[in-house]
Write a protein that holds these residues in place. Structure first.
Motif, short mmCIF file in Angstrom:
data_model
loop_
_atom_site.label_atom_id
_atom_site.label_comp_id
_atom_site.label_asym_id
_atom_site.label_seq_id
_atom_site.Cartn_x
_atom_site.Cartn_y
_atom_site.Cartn_z
N LEU A 1 80.14 13.96 -1.40
CA LEU A 1 79.58 12.84 -2.24
C LEU A 1 80.57 12.12 -2.76
O LEU A 1 80.53 11.42 -3.65
N TYR A 2 82.08 12.64 -2.69
CA TYR A 2 83.08 12.04 -3.66
C TYR A 2 84.13 11.71 -2.64
O TYR A 2 84.46 12.31 -1.84
N THR A 3 84.94 10.59 -2.98
CA THR A 3 86.07 10.12 -2.10
C THR A 3 87.13 11.22 -2.27
O THR A 3 87.98 11.46 -1.27
N GLU A 4 87.44 11.79 -3.28
CA GLU A 4 88.41 12.63 -3.33
C GLU A 4 88.25 13.97 -2.52
O GLU A 4 89.23 14.72 -1.97
N GLN A 5 87.22 14.40 -2.01
CA GLN A 5 86.71 15.39 -1.17
C GLN A 5 87.17 15.25 0.10
O GLN A 5 87.65 15.96 0.88
N TYR A 6 87.02 13.97 0.51
CA TYR A 6 87.57 13.30 1.82
C TYR A 6 89.03 13.74 1.94
O TYR A 6 89.75 13.83 2.95
N GLU A 7 89.48 12.83 0.79
CA GLU A 7 91.15 12.87 0.73
C GLU A 7 91.77 14.17 0.63
O GLU A 7 92.72 14.53 1.37
N LYS A 8 91.26 15.00 0.02
CA LYS A 8 91.72 16.28 -0.04
C LYS A 8 91.67 17.35 1.25
O LYS A 8 92.53 18.28 1.46
N SER A 9 90.85 16.94 2.18
CA SER A 9 90.40 17.43 3.37
C SER A 9 91.25 16.87 4.73
O SER A 9 91.00 17.30 5.73
N GLY A 10 91.96 15.96 4.11
CA GLY A 10 92.82 15.19 5.14
C GLY A 10 91.95 14.39 6.11
O GLY A 10 92.33 14.21 7.35
N ILE A 11 90.94 13.56 5.75
CA ILE A 11 89.70 13.14 6.46
C ILE A 11 89.95 11.84 6.01
O ILE A 11 89.89 11.12 4.97
N GLU A 12 89.95 10.98 7.38
CA GLU A 12 90.04 9.26 7.02
C GLU A 12 88.50 8.79 7.59
O GLU A 12 88.17 9.28 8.39
N VAL A 13 87.94 8.10 6.53
CA VAL A 13 86.57 7.66 6.97
C VAL A 13 86.64 6.38 7.53
O VAL A 13 87.35 5.42 7.07
N VAL A 14 86.17 6.42 8.80
CA VAL A 14 86.21 5.05 9.83
C VAL A 14 85.00 4.54 9.67
O VAL A 14 83.92 5.04 10.06
N GLN A 15 85.10 2.99 9.36
CA GLN A 15 83.85 2.01 9.34
C GLN A 15 83.65 1.70 10.89
O GLN A 15 84.23 1.81 11.75
N ASN A 16 82.37 1.60 10.90
CA ASN A 16 81.71 1.14 12.30
C ASN A 16 82.43 -0.22 12.55
O ASN A 16 82.62 -1.11 11.82
N THR A 17 82.65 -0.36 13.91
CA THR A 17 83.19 -1.64 14.32
C THR A 17 82.18 -2.71 14.48
O THR A 17 80.90 -2.35 14.49
N PRO A 18 82.73 -3.99 14.34
CA PRO A 18 81.79 -4.99 14.65
C PRO A 18 80.85 -4.80 15.83
O PRO A 18 79.70 -5.22 16.16
N GLU A 19 81.40 -4.37 16.95
CA GLU A 19 80.75 -4.13 18.46
C GLU A 19 79.75 -2.95 18.13
O GLU A 19 78.58 -3.00 18.97
N GLU A 20 79.98 -1.94 17.45
CA GLU A 20 78.94 -0.91 17.20
C GLU A 20 77.79 -1.31 16.54
O GLU A 20 76.59 -1.25 16.70
N ILE A 21 78.16 -2.29 15.26
CA ILE A 21 76.91 -2.74 14.71
C ILE A 21 76.03 -3.75 15.35
O ILE A 21 74.93 -3.78 15.24
N THR A 22 76.77 -4.76 15.97
CA THR A 22 76.15 -5.54 17.10
C THR A 22 75.05 -4.78 17.81
O THR A 22 74.06 -5.14 18.18
N ALA A 23 75.64 -3.71 18.60
CA ALA A 23 74.76 -2.95 19.66
C ALA A 23 73.51 -2.61 18.83
O ALA A 23 72.50 -2.34 19.66
N VAL A 24 73.74 -1.93 17.89
CA VAL A 24 72.51 -1.41 17.29
C VAL A 24 71.65 -2.19 16.81
O VAL A 24 70.13 -2.14 16.62
#
Length: 413
Positions: A335-358
């Motif tokens: 639930l915290y940005t720091e948790q992703y950063e410390k775990s070496g995880i980059e959060v990737v947003q959905n692409t315009p194509e993925e949003i359009t498809a759904v």
């Protein structure tokens, strides 16, 4: 009880000593109200064998909790989950922190709301057995763990005059009453930064989105006959559009009333999970959730919703985490940005194509044109097999976007 009272008195002296005369005058002003509340509290205790009177404040500072926590409570109350022979009375802690005036007005027509109940609840808290007279909200009250929203009617409704005002406002926005419209919204940090400037909200940055990723979907939906209304109370970026059927309502014509009316009357919504999505949910409108994160917090209990999650890129391995890895490791509850950063995880947003498809999938489903296949149903089953019942999720009625699964089969490994 005596220990609590002594502790309360000592705490008052400490506060006065620390903050001086202003806090003293404020406490003296409140003292007569507390005295008046005492006999009411004793009357409530006497009535308990016949009628259990309970009190609670409404979490009105954030529109999501103000709307969804309250609606789910009402569904649970009607289902008998909160017990029998009860009278529940609500109050506001602070009238200056009402997130939406129209929602306050509508809850006022539905709930028993009494400002003096605040003092009754405070006196009650210092007596034995106080918990029996407190409305108990679950820790995750905004999670419909019993799946009641799917089988019940909304508790809120508009008056005939509000209906007239709302449809007149639609015409002023340029939307004829006979046309369908959808609402879309991308969360950014501006609302919290402006509304609560003394709080550092950076820990929520992993949830933020780019509104411009939604524009191709909005354009496609207008080609399918809709108007598309960009929602938001306070937003960072204006839309760079020329399409007259896409309306940047967040920057032109926005009001507390229309925030509720539009969310209640739209054909469906295209939202990322944020507080504003609670409005179409409590009115049982279909929703497409995009950029969902954390994974274990996706809306699992809505029978008329679709969703697609953000993907998590594991930087050291140069690959995406699978759904199983996310859920089994606990990352699905980060639930915290720091948790992703410390775990070496980059959060990737959905692409315009993925949003359009759904978004297209939702439109096709609502029109009765969507064709599913056995392979698609097998992919759905594989995805949901990774979830385990918990305090967050007990029923699984939602669907993950079909095209998203087709394009990300590797995440099901």
């Amino acid at each position: 009880m005596i220990k609590k009272i002594v502790g309360f008195i000592l705490n008052q002296f400490r506060q006065v000593h620390k903050e001086g005369l202003p806090i003293l005058f404020n406490k003296l002003r409140r003292f007569p109200l507390l005295i008046l509340a005492i006999p009411i509290v004793f009357l409530v205790r006497i009535l308990r064998p016949i009628l259990v009177v309970r009190f609670r404040h409404l979490y009105s500072e954030r529109i999501g909790h103000f709307a969804l926590d309250t609606e789910i409570y009402l569904c649970e109350r009607d289902a008998g989950i909160h017990g029998q022979r009860i009278l529940d009375i609500f109050y506001f802690l602070d009238y200056f922190s009402i997130s939406n005036a129209q929602l306050k007005k509508m809850w006022g027509r539905t709930l028993h709301i009494w400002s003096f109940a605040r003092w009754i609840a405070q006196v009650n808290s210092y007596l034995p057995g106080s918990k029996k007279h407190i409305i108990q909200f679950r820790r995750h009250q905004d999670r419909d763990i019993h799946g009641l929203l799917a089988y019940t009617q909304p508790h809120l409704s508009f008056t005939p005059e509000e209906e007239r005002i709302g449809f007149n406002a639609l015409r002023k926005l340029g939307i004829p009453q006979e046309y369908n419209f959808i609402c879309f919204y991308a969360r950014d940090s501006s609302y919290l930064d402006i509304t609560f400037p003394d709080t550092n909200w950076g820990y929520h940055n992993y949830r933020n989105d780019n509104i411009h990723n939604f524009i191709p979907a909005a354009e496609e939906l207008t080609r399918r006959g809709y108007f598309a209304i960009r929602m938001g109370t306070t937003v960072k970026d204006a839309l760079k559009i020329t399409n007259p059927r896409i309306i940047d309502y967040a920057l032109k014509g926005r009001s507390d009333f229309l925030d509720i009316f539009l969310g209640a009357k739209c054909q469906f919504c295209l939202y990322n999970p944020a507080g504003l999505s609670a409005i179409p949910m409590i009115f049982r409108r279909p929703i497409v959730f995009v950029d969902c994160i954390p994974l274990e917090y996706v809306v699992t209990y809505s029978s008329n919703s679709l969703f697609i999650p953000k993907k998590l890129w594991l930087q050291k391995d140069k690959r995406f985490l699978t759904f199983r890895e996310i859920l089994d490791s606990g990352i699905g509850r980060f639930l915290y940005t720091e948790q992703y950063e410390k775990s070496g995880i980059e959060v990737v947003q959905n692409t315009p194509e993925e949003i359009t498809a759904v978004a297209i999938e939702m439109d096709e489903r609502l029109k009765g044109n969507w064709q599913t296949t056995r392979e698609d149903e097998e992919l759905q089953q594989r995805f949901w097999s990774f979830f385990k019942p918990s305090e967050l999720n007990q029923v699984f009625l939602s669907r993950i976007g079909t095209e998203f699964l087709r394009q990300n089969i590797n995440l099901l490994e």
